[in-house]
Write a protein that holds these residues in place. Structure first.
Motif, PDB file in Angstrom:
ATOM      1  N   UNK A 106       0.840  -1.204   0.000  1.00 39.00           N
ATOM      2  CA  UNK A 106       0.000   0.000   0.000  1.00 39.00           C
ATOM      3  C   UNK A 106       0.876   1.256   0.000  1.00 39.00           C
ATOM      4  N   UNK A 107       1.954   1.252   0.769  1.00 39.75           N
ATOM      5  CA  UNK A 107       2.857   2.409   0.791  1.00 39.75           C
ATOM      6  C   UNK A 107       3.509   2.623  -0.567  1.00 39.75           C
ATOM      7  N   UNK A 108       3.852   1.551  -1.255  1.00 37.67           N
ATOM      8  CA  UNK A 108       4.425   1.673  -2.590  1.00 37.67           C
ATOM      9  C   UNK A 108       3.445   2.264  -3.581  1.00 37.67           C
ATOM     10  N   UNK A 109       2.200   1.833  -3.504  1.00 38.11           N
ATOM     11  CA  UNK A 109       1.163   2.370  -4.396  1.00 38.11           C
ATOM     12  C   UNK A 109       0.947   3.856  -4.132  1.00 38.11           C
ATOM     13  N   UNK A 110       0.869   4.224  -2.883  1.00 37.66           N
ATOM     14  CA  UNK A 110       0.674   5.644  -2.530  1.00 37.66           C
ATOM     15  C   UNK A 110       1.872   6.468  -2.988  1.00 37.66           C
ATOM     16  N   UNK A 111       3.078   5.935  -2.832  1.00 39.94           N
ATOM     17  CA  UNK A 111       4.292   6.655  -3.262  1.00 39.94           C
ATOM     18  C   UNK A 111       4.250   6.928  -4.765  1.00 39.94           C
ATOM     19  N   UNK A 112       3.890   5.928  -5.548  1.00 44.84           N
ATOM     20  CA  UNK A 112       3.827   6.106  -7.005  1.00 44.84           C
ATOM     21  C   UNK A 112       2.771   7.134  -7.375  1.00 44.84           C
ATOM     22  N   UNK A 113       1.609   7.080  -6.706  1.00 47.15           N
ATOM     23  CA  UNK A 113       0.550   8.036  -7.014  1.00 47.15           C
ATOM     24  C   UNK A 113       0.943   9.465  -6.631  1.00 47.15           C
ATOM     25  N   UNK A 114       1.615   9.636  -5.495  1.00 38.85           N
ATOM     26  CA  UNK A 114       2.010  10.982  -5.054  1.00 38.85           C
ATOM     27  C   UNK A 114       3.168  11.532  -5.867  1.00 38.85           C
ATOM     28  N   UNK A 115       4.091  10.665  -6.299  1.00 38.87           N
ATOM     29  CA  UNK A 115       5.271  11.163  -7.020  1.00 38.87           C
ATOM     30  C   UNK A 115       4.998  11.369  -8.515  1.00 38.87           C
ATOM     31  N   UNK A 116       3.903  10.816  -8.997  1.00 39.41           N
ATOM     32  CA  UNK A 116       3.568  10.984 -10.411  1.00 39.41           C
ATOM     33  C   UNK A 116       4.280  10.004 -11.316  1.00 39.41           C
ATOM     34  N   UNK A 117       4.876   8.972 -10.728  1.00 41.26           N
ATOM     35  CA  UNK A 117       5.567   7.967 -11.539  1.00 41.26           C
ATOM     36  C   UNK A 117       4.590   7.140 -12.345  1.00 41.26           C
ATOM     37  N   UNK A 118       5.091   6.501 -13.369  1.00 42.73           N
ATOM     38  CA  UNK A 118       4.223   5.677 -14.216  1.00 42.73           C
ATOM     39  C   UNK A 118       4.227   4.256 -13.743  1.00 42.73           C
TER      40      UNK A 118
END
Length: 48
Positions: free
Chosen positions: A36-48
């Motif tokens: 869940x933390x990884x998913x949130x990190x990707x969503x917040x950082x704008x990564x693809x």
């Protein structure tokens, strides 16, 4: 368990926990909090 490494604190994560699957067939599950933390990190950082 909350050492500042995760995006969600214990109270927030406890709201998600009942929605995770409980039957563990096949490969062993990884730590749900890390996923869940990884998913949130990707969503917040704008990564693809």
């Amino acid at each position: 368990m909350s050492c500042g490494f995760f995006w969600l604190n214990d109270e927030q994560f406890s709201k998600f926990q009942p929605r995770f699957p409980t039957d563990t067939r096949g490969k062993a599950r990884v730590d749900d909090r890390r996923v869940i933390s990884g998913i949130i990190h990707v969503l917040k950082s704008g990564g693809r």
